[in-house]
Design an enzyme around this catalytic site. Structure first.
Site, PDB file in Angstrom:
ATOM      1  N   ARG A  73       0.847  -1.205   0.000  1.00  0.00           N
ATOM      2  CA  ARG A  73       0.000   0.000   0.000  1.00  0.00           C
ATOM      3  C   ARG A  73       0.874   1.243   0.000  1.00  0.00           C
ATOM      4  NH1 ARG A  73      -0.022   4.545   3.143  1.00  0.00           N
ATOM      5  NH2 ARG A  73      -2.009   5.585   3.054  1.00  0.00           N
ATOM      6  N   HIS A  78       2.982   6.115  -2.191  1.00  0.00           N
ATOM      7  CA  HIS A  78       4.124   7.022  -2.102  1.00  0.00           C
ATOM      8  C   HIS A  78       5.160   6.845  -3.206  1.00  0.00           C
ATOM      9  CE1 HIS A  78       2.606   8.414   1.702  1.00  0.00           C
ATOM     10  NE2 HIS A  78       2.555   7.173   2.148  1.00  0.00           N
TER      11      HIS A  78
END
Length: 108
Positions: A73, A78
């Site tokens: 995730r 990011h």
């Protein structure tokens, strides 16, 4: 505030949403940016739900690799520029059915 059972249901629902579009096949996945984006969003939801669960739940169900789910995730959110759609498709085809089974067992 959501409890861990609700977060497990969020994971279950996200997997079902992914399956709905993944059943169209690999070529459709690679050709359709909307399906790619939808599946990535659902994978983020799975990771976020896993991240938000208590350590007690993680310890109670060690057969699920919570750390990998959360790390993935984080990569999606990011380090999106590193996303490899071949790997995404492999996860959808190979890893999600196992996770779905594990979550269904927990929720029974």
């Amino acid at each position: 505030m959501r409890n861990d059972r609700e977060r497990l249901k969020d994971i279950q629902e996200a997997i079902e949403k992914i399956e709905k579009y993944a059943q169209r096949g690999k070529q459709e996945f690679f050709d359709n940016e909307l399906i790619q984006s939808w599946i990535l969003l659902q994978l983020q939801i799975i990771g976020e739900a896993a991240r938000a669960m208590t350590i007690q739940t993680h310890e109670q169900y060690p057969e699920i690799n919570w750390r990998d789910i959360i790390d993935f995730r984080n990569l999606l959110v990011h380090e999106y520029f590193r996303v490899d759609f071949n790997i995404i498709w492999k996860i959808v085809q190979q890893e999600l059915p196992i996770l779905k089974y594990q979550i269904n067992i927990i929720l029974q």
